[in-house]
Scaffold this active site. Structure first.
Site, PDB file in Angstrom:
ATOM      1  NE  ARG A 148       1.699  -6.959  -4.435  1.00  0.00           N
ATOM      2  CZ  ARG A 148       2.621  -7.896  -4.219  1.00  0.00           C
ATOM      3  NH1 ARG A 148       2.871  -8.297  -2.991  1.00  0.00           N
ATOM      4  NH2 ARG A 148       3.283  -8.428  -5.221  1.00  0.00           N
ATOM      5  CG  ASP A 149       3.727   1.043  -7.505  1.00  0.00           C
ATOM      6  OD1 ASP A 149       4.070   1.764  -6.542  1.00  0.00           O
ATOM      7  OD2 ASP A 149       4.290   1.088  -8.615  1.00  0.00           O
ATOM      8  CB  VAL A 150      -2.137   3.092  -4.729  1.00  0.00           C
ATOM      9  CG1 VAL A 150      -3.015   4.333  -4.910  1.00  0.00           C
ATOM     10  CG2 VAL A 150      -2.953   1.825  -4.955  1.00  0.00           C
TER      11      VAL A 150
END
Length: 224
Positions: A148-150
């Site tokens: 969820r934060d690539v």
């Protein structure tokens, strides 16, 4: 001693074994080598102990609200339960600070690598890193986790030149692979994540959203 490292003074902290590292290795006595990033109430540093380097994320306990505490607990759970982080992870605390100690990746992150190369990487480099990142996302996705934060800053290069996915503070174990909340970095967020951020009540495939973010990362690496 730089902010946040009173936790490593002998006799002032407690350590909780959370994964492969053994407390007997003495990481609580590590020496701060360099502050890599600093923000209000926290810092990220490279530490050294017995000729071995590690990465320490340190928070001022007095400034940690419920969201930051939940994020830290979630990251430790992801690293431990999903066996995401190769090597070790240790959690140390003192009355004033909390620190998460993990493997140190000397190659830095992809954002720094791109900037050092004049803003873009070669097609061969992008292809190499694309496979490593895809493999990492496939592995955590198969275990039910979405990162969820690539983004480039969360893809680091180890001593062998391979890519490692880091910073699982926003990761989530998704039942059935579905997520219902929006988080992450806007520039790399999938359209469905943006829809949720705008108040549209939908659920989405967390793994697919991670892959969209990876596509945005690869585009930035190739085009700047």
């Amino acid at each position: 001693m730089p902010f946040g490292f009173d936790w490593c003074r002998r006799g002032t902290v407690r350590a909780a074994r959370t994964a492969a590292v053994d407390d007997d290795e003495g990481w609580l006595d590590a020496r701060c080598v360099d502050i890599l990033k600093r923000s209000p109430g926290s810092c990220v540093a490279c530490v050294l102990h017995k000729e071995r380097y590690a990465l320490a994320k340190v928070w001022d306990r007095r400034r940690m609200d419920s969201l930051k505490i939940a994020s830290l607990e979630n990251e430790v759970k992801a690293l431990r339960d999903a066996q995401i982080q190769r090597g070790f992870v240790a959690l140390a605390s003192s009355p004033d600070t909390v620190a998460l100690v993990t493997e140190y990746y000397p190659g830095g992150d992809l954002d720094r690598r791109r900037k050092r190369r004049g803003g873009v990487l070669t097609e061969a480099e992008v292809s190499f890193y694309a496979y490593d990142a895809w493999a990492a996302l496939k592995a955590i996705g198969s275990l039910g986790w979405a990162h969820r934060d690539v983004k480039p800053e969360n893809l680091c290069i180890d001593a062998r030149g391979n890519l490692r996915l880091v910073d699982f503070g926003l990761s989530k174990f998704c039942e059935g692979g579905r997520c219902r909340t929006a988080c992450g970095t806007v520039a790399f967020a999938a359209p469905e994540v943006c829809d949720v951020a705008l108040g549209i009540e939908i659920d989405y495939d967390g793994h697919a959203a991670d892959l969209w973010s990876l596509g945005c990362v690869l585009l930035e690496l190739k085009t700047g």
